[in-house]
Design a protein around this motif. Structure first.
Motif, PDB file in Angstrom:
ATOM      1  N   THR A 194       0.615   3.881  -2.944  1.00 31.49           N
ATOM      2  CA  THR A 194       0.173   5.231  -2.585  1.00 31.49           C
ATOM      3  C   THR A 194       1.183   6.284  -3.033  1.00 31.49           C
ATOM      4  O   THR A 194       0.802   7.314  -3.594  1.00 31.49           O
ATOM      5  N   ALA A 216       0.829  -1.211   0.000  1.00 31.66           N
ATOM      6  CA  ALA A 216       0.000   0.000   0.000  1.00 31.66           C
ATOM      7  C   ALA A 216       0.863   1.261   0.000  1.00 31.66           C
ATOM      8  O   ALA A 216       0.550   2.228  -0.704  1.00 31.66           O
ATOM      9  N   ASP A 228       0.284   9.095  -5.734  1.00 35.04           N
ATOM     10  CA  ASP A 228       0.409  10.504  -5.361  1.00 35.04           C
ATOM     11  C   ASP A 228       1.288  11.256  -6.362  1.00 35.04           C
ATOM     12  O   ASP A 228       0.966  12.384  -6.758  1.00 35.04           O
TER      13      ASP A 228
END
Length: 182
Positions: A119, A115, A123
């Motif tokens: 992420t 994760a 981003d």
């Protein structure tokens, strides 16, 4: 003193990234890895510790060598239509988004380490798509999600508009929405 390694670790990680991108983590067995990567089972365990260890090395390699360069290219795009074309382009073994997409869907919901990698990459993709535009908070995340959705659709069906056409259609719709009304 042990025997010297009989394989190129970087090449094994690259090939594993391709295999995981095509078949996902759960779709790849240790036997598949041994067969497709051309390394011995003991070498795999000695070098990477486990299938998951190889997967994490492959995911990190993928983000660094495929996703980050794609993000740089997207950041240089003139508009969203061009960014979408670049993001959805398929070269050789697939799209630069494929393993990231598979990781986001399959392991990120239950694996904090996966994760975190996903992420950070998403981003960065959001930032590239925003390109300094702060007029619509959340739009970059929506565009990233749209691109991933288009890539997912391209992987699962051959009917209808291709992902590049769909990305261009989305860009046109966004342009119409942003145009001043006469």
């Amino acid at each position: 003193m042990g025997r010297p390694r009989g394989f190129d670790e970087t090449e094994v990680v690259r090939a594993a990234a391709t295999l995981f991108a095509h078949r996902a983590y759960d779709g790849v067995s240790i036997d598949d890895l041994v067969t497709h990567l051309g390394i011995h089972r003991n070498s795999l365990y000695k070098t990477f510790g486990s299938k998951r260890g190889l997967y994490m090395a492959a995911l990190r390699w993928h983000v660094e060598h495929q996703v980050r360069p794609l993000i740089a290219t997207i950041g240089e795009a003139r508009d969203f239509a061009e960014a979408a074309r670049r993001a959805l382009a398929v070269h050789g073994d697939g799209s630069a988004l494929d393993l990231l997409l598979m990781a986001a869907v399959e392991l990120a919901p239950t694996d904090p380490e996966v994760a975190a990698e996903v992420t950070a990459a998403l981003d960065a993709l959001d930032e590239a798509l925003a390109a300094g535009d702060t007029s619509a908070p959340g739009l970059a995340g929506a565009l990233t999600s749209a691109l991933l959705g288009l890539r997912l659709r391209a992987r699962t069906t051959s009917s209808g508009a291709g992902p590049e056409q769909a990305g261009a259609a989305l860009a046109r719709r966004l342009s119409l929405h942003d145009s001043p009304q006469s």
